[in-house]
Write a protein that holds these residues in place. Structure first.
Motif, PDB file in Angstrom:
ATOM      1  N   HIS A  75       0.507  -1.414   0.101  1.00 37.25           N
ATOM      2  CA  HIS A  75       0.231  -0.052   0.653  1.00 37.25           C
ATOM      3  C   HIS A  75       0.817   1.641   0.192  1.00 37.25           C
ATOM      4  CE1 HIS A  75       0.458  -0.429   4.459  1.00 37.25           C
ATOM      5  NE2 HIS A  75      -0.057   1.125   4.258  1.00 37.25           N
ATOM      6  N   LEU A  76       2.411   1.345  -0.332  1.00 40.51           N
ATOM      7  CA  LEU A  76       2.884   1.869   0.419  1.00 40.51           C
ATOM      8  C   LEU A  76       3.378   3.081  -1.413  1.00 40.51           C
ATOM      9  CD1 LEU A  76       4.428   1.974   3.410  1.00 40.51           C
ATOM     10  CD2 LEU A  76       3.186   3.581   3.509  1.00 40.51           C
ATOM     11  N   PHE A  77       3.749   2.428  -1.956  1.00 41.64           N
ATOM     12  CA  PHE A  77       3.894   2.498  -3.237  1.00 41.64           C
ATOM     13  C   PHE A  77       2.366   2.088  -4.577  1.00 41.64           C
ATOM     14  CE2 PHE A  77       4.933   1.025  -7.603  1.00 41.64           C
ATOM     15  CZ  PHE A  77       6.009   1.051  -7.776  1.00 41.64           C
ATOM     16  N   SER A  78       2.670   3.874  -4.858  1.00 40.52           N
ATOM     17  CA  SER A  78       2.270   4.086  -6.478  1.00 40.52           C
ATOM     18  C   SER A  78       3.221   4.174  -7.256  1.00 40.52           C
ATOM     19  CB  SER A  78       1.125   4.599  -5.964  1.00 40.52           C
ATOM     20  OG  SER A  78       1.313   6.102  -5.718  1.00 40.52           O
ATOM     21  N   ALA A 119       6.529  -2.571   6.553  1.00 38.46           N
ATOM     22  CA  ALA A 119       7.364  -3.682   7.822  1.00 38.46           C
ATOM     23  C   ALA A 119       6.819  -2.608   9.223  1.00 38.46           C
ATOM     24  CB  ALA A 119       7.682  -4.538   7.816  1.00 38.46           C
ATOM     25  N   LEU A 120       7.613  -1.339   9.015  1.00 36.66           N
ATOM     26  CA  LEU A 120       7.040   0.186   9.859  1.00 36.66           C
ATOM     27  C   LEU A 120       6.899   0.742   9.393  1.00 36.66           C
ATOM     28  CD1 LEU A 120      11.585  -0.242   9.211  1.00 36.66           C
ATOM     29  CD2 LEU A 120      10.824  -0.715  11.193  1.00 36.66           C
ATOM     30  N   SER A 124       0.233  -1.624   7.904  1.00 34.20           N
ATOM     31  CA  SER A 124       0.070  -2.619   7.876  1.00 34.20           C
ATOM     32  C   SER A 124       1.517  -3.572   8.381  1.00 34.20           C
ATOM     33  CB  SER A 124       0.662  -3.440   6.288  1.00 34.20           C
ATOM     34  OG  SER A 124       1.701  -2.553   5.511  1.00 34.20           O
ATOM     35  N   ARG A 125       1.828  -2.201   9.391  1.00 31.63           N
ATOM     36  CA  ARG A 125       3.030  -1.861  10.579  1.00 31.63           C
ATOM     37  C   ARG A 125       3.188  -3.416  11.184  1.00 31.63           C
ATOM     38  NH1 ARG A 125       0.544   2.794  11.661  1.00 31.63           N
ATOM     39  NH2 ARG A 125       0.159   2.445  14.104  1.00 31.63           N
ATOM     40  N   LEU A 126       3.764  -3.750  11.439  1.00 32.05           N
ATOM     41  CA  LEU A 126       4.388  -4.428  12.763  1.00 32.05           C
ATOM     42  C   LEU A 126       5.146  -4.250  13.818  1.00 32.05           C
ATOM     43  CD1 LEU A 126       6.617  -7.483  10.542  1.00 32.05           C
ATOM     44  CD2 LEU A 126       3.497  -7.015  10.655  1.00 32.05           C
ATOM     45  N   GLY A 150       4.990  -5.905   5.830  1.00 30.02           N
ATOM     46  CA  GLY A 150       4.440  -5.358   6.959  1.00 30.02           C
ATOM     47  C   GLY A 150       2.795  -6.931   6.897  1.00 30.02           C
ATOM     48  N   ARG A 151       2.039  -6.689   7.571  1.00 25.48           N
ATOM     49  CA  ARG A 151       0.582  -7.326   7.649  1.00 25.48           C
ATOM     50  C   ARG A 151       0.115  -8.110   6.157  1.00 25.48           C
ATOM     51  NH1 ARG A 151       1.512  -9.492  12.505  1.00 25.48           N
ATOM     52  NH2 ARG A 151       1.538  -8.796  13.629  1.00 25.48           N
ATOM     53  N   GLU A 152      -0.077  -7.582   5.597  1.00 30.68           N
ATOM     54  CA  GLU A 152      -1.028  -7.918   4.136  1.00 30.68           C
ATOM     55  C   GLU A 152      -0.009  -9.035   3.807  1.00 30.68           C
ATOM     56  OE1 GLU A 152      -2.697  -3.810   3.396  1.00 30.68           O
ATOM     57  OE2 GLU A 152      -0.578  -4.713   2.286  1.00 30.68           O
ATOM     58  N   ALA A 153       1.203  -9.240   3.960  1.00 32.03           N
ATOM     59  CA  ALA A 153       1.543 -10.318   3.743  1.00 32.03           C
ATOM     60  C   ALA A 153       3.204 -10.173   4.437  1.00 32.03           C
ATOM     61  CB  ALA A 153       3.241  -9.877   2.132  1.00 32.03           C
TER      62      ALA A 153
END
Length: 156
Positions: A75-78, A119-120, A124-126, A150-153
């Motif tokens: 989700h952070l990439f576009s 992930a940070l 979706s961060r852990l 991140g949590r999505e993967a």
């Protein structure tokens, strides 16, 4: 195609100010691993890709990758709307280079971990302690690769 909202000179100054090392995500990872008693070297130039953290004792390296710059599917990439061809080529080449460097490191007997920006931060961060646990457990293992997302993967 959408035109850039700032002049070329302003865009150039903005892009030049983006750090390649000592980024906030990298500092967070360094802090959590140091608190766990893990010692490392930073940005060794003699290794492919100048890994962010090098653990000589474990023959392991860790990269902290920004999701935009390394084309992570999260989700952070576009893809930017302006100069789309330029960005597509740049990000594709970054991904190819990452793969080449990872392969060279593995062939040289190094183990390779990547902690992704998602992930940070973001939705979706852990939890930081969870990331530290993944990395510490990986370092103590014999597993060749680790990918913390991140949590999505979930991490591999």
């Amino acid at each position: 195609m959408c035109a850039d909202r700032v002049s070329t000179a302003v865009r150039s100054r903005i892009m030049a100010s983006i750090r390649g090392k000592d980024t906030k995500p990298e500092l967070v990872i360094r802090s959590i691993l140091h608190k766990r008693g893990l010692r490392f070297r930073l940005h060794r130039r003699d290794l492919p890709g100048k890994p962010d953290l090098v653990f000589p004792k474990h023959r392991a390296v860790l990269f902290v990758h920004g999701c935009f710059w390394h084309g992570h599917n999260c989700h952070l990439f576009s893809m930017p709307r302006s100069r789309r061809d330029f960005w597509q080529q740049k990000i594709t080449r970054n991904c190819e280079r990452d793969l080449e460097q990872r392969q060279t490191l593995i062939e040289s007997g190094w183990r390779v971990a990547t902690v992704w920006e998602c992930a940070l931060m973001g939705r979706s961060r852990l939890h930081v302690a969870e990331i530290g646990e993944y990395c510490a457990a990986w370092l103590k293992s014999e597993v060749a690769e680790l990918d913390v997302r991140g949590r999505e993967a979930e991490p591999l």
